[in-house]
Design an enzyme around this catalytic site. Structure first.
Site, mmCIF file in Angstrom:
data_model
loop_
_atom_site.group_PDB
_atom_site.id
_atom_site.type_symbol
_atom_site.label_atom_id
_atom_site.label_comp_id
_atom_site.label_asym_id
_atom_site.label_seq_id
_atom_site.Cartn_x
_atom_site.Cartn_y
_atom_site.Cartn_z
ATOM 1 C CE LYS A 48 59.750 34.808 38.016
ATOM 2 N NZ LYS A 48 60.534 35.901 38.547
ATOM 3 N NE ARG A 143 62.941 40.807 43.775
ATOM 4 C CZ ARG A 143 62.581 40.451 42.522
ATOM 5 N NH1 ARG A 143 61.145 40.452 42.398
ATOM 6 N NH2 ARG A 143 63.485 40.016 41.681
ATOM 7 C CE1 TYR A 264 26.131 35.767 47.550
ATOM 8 C CE2 TYR A 264 27.934 35.557 45.953
ATOM 9 C CZ TYR A 264 27.301 35.323 46.840
ATOM 10 O OH TYR A 264 27.200 33.794 47.063
#
Ligand SMILES: *Cc1c(COP(=O)(O)O)cnc(C)c1O
Length: 368
Positions: A48, A143, A264
């Site tokens: 998958k 699920r 950053y």
């Protein structure tokens, strides 16, 4: 050479971005290892999600050539793409999502096996399907999968329509921890569920269950991550061979004086004279942004730590302690044979699963 081929090969030759090298022989070695560890069960493959990001077609074809003939995806569309890639009607392709009105035609055309997850899906398949089905009974995952209380009705509905149940499956919630009591609870419920489907093959285990010993293996196992080089457990498993190497080129080198900062937020400050290498890989390519300071890469065989924040396109490494000379164009490896996927996942606060599936569209896949 036509223009398309010419520009494609030019792009490949001049590829500047990150590379995922995929070792198909290591993939097949993992398949063989699981096969060996499950002497009485057959080994299918969960492919998958584009084979966990590695590429559905090359992965499935390599496994098919190695003898794997049962594959698991989620959607019918993935199943149809897999059928086309295998170019053979023999291998079984199971779709975990199960059938809907919209996908029935695809199931038929690509000869896909639905995984029935509810009585409603069983009734749909009973009225419109014409091939064997698999059934997923939920045993505690909560699920997808049908509740145990629907097992008898699902079985009756398919039987009435003359449709065979080829596989009955369930899925373990806590197999990453083999000592977890829920594993045994689910195993017992699964055995109970299977009694409603006499003659069906039994399948409970994904990678973790398959590697947990005979009790969880039954007739068919469905490994995914262990095929692709990731441990399914809460610790690494050295039976599993590395499959994917994520590497990217060093594009700049720079020497900093104490007090100078990197990146950053000026999140990293040099305290001593420091050499920084900027590498062409960033969170836009799927390397997690929150990976500093534990994240590292291998440069010329030695490890260097990430220095400063990861940006979309670049990662900065502190290469001050590198003994061998580092040049622009050298590769830095973020996981691979010398830095296990499991370790990279720990350092980046991820799992092997989401590190692999998260690799971005700019990462060039190369198959070895
Ligand atoms: C994804 C999945 C698998 C494979 O799981 P791994 O942990 O990657 O081995 C097996 N069965 C089901 C139902 C799945 O969703």
């Amino acid at each position: 050479m036509n223009d398309d081929v010419k520009s494609a090969s030019l792009a490949a030759a001049s590829h500047e971005g990150p590379v995922a090298e995929i070792d198909l022989s290591a993939l097949c070695a993992n398949y063989a290892m699981i096969d060996h560890a499950t002497p009485t069960a057959k080994v299918g493959a969960a492919v998958k999600c584009n084979a966990y990001g590695l590429g559905l077609s090359p992965v499935a074809r390599a496994l098919f050539e190695r003898g794997c003939d049962e594959f698991f995806v989620v959607y019918a569309e993935e199943g149809a793409a897999l059928r086309a890639a295998l170019n053979d009607t023999a291998p079984h392709i199971y779709c975990f999502a199960g059938p809907s009105e919209d996908t029935l035609a695809l199931y038929e055309r690509a000869k896909l096996t639905p995984v029935i997850n509810s009585l409603a899906q069983a009734q749909l398949w009973a009225s419109r399907g014409n091939q064997p089905a698999a059934v997923h009974i939920d045993t505690g995952m909560n699920r997808i999968g049908a509740p145990l209380s629907e097992a008898a009705a699902i079985s009756a509905s398919l039987k009435e329509a003359g449709l065979e149940v080829s596989v009955v499956m369930s899925h373990l919630a806590c197999a990453s921890d083999p000592a977890h009591p829920k594993n045994e609870e689910q195993r017992a419920l699964f055995v109970e569920a299977a009694q409603h489907f006499p003659g069906a093959r039994l399948s409970l285990a994904a990678s973790a269950g398959a590697l947990m010993g005979k009790a969880y293996q039954f007739d068919l196992v469905r490994p995914g991550i262990a095929l692709y080089g990731g441990s399914p457990f809460e610790s690494d498993d050295d039976r599993i061979r590395n499959v994917v190497t994520l590497k990217a080129r060093i594009v700049q080198l720079r020497d900093l004086q104490p007090g100078e900062t990197v990146g950053y937020g000026a999140a990293y400050t040099a305290t001593v004279p420091t050499r920084i290498a900027s590498v062409a890989l960033g969170y836009g390519d799927g390397y997690p942004r929150n990976s500093a300071p534990a994240g590292a890469a291998i440069v010329n065989g030695a490890r260097s730590a990430i220095a400063g924040r990861i940006s979309m396109d670049f990662i900065t490494l502190d290469i001050t302690d590198q003994k061998n000379p580092v040049k622009i164009g050298d590769y830095a490896e973020f996981f691979g044979p010398r830095l296990r996927l499991f370790e990279a996942a720990l350092a980046t606060h991820r799992s092997p699963y989401d590190l692999l599936t998260g690799l971005g569209g700019r990462v060039d896949h190369r198959y070895l």
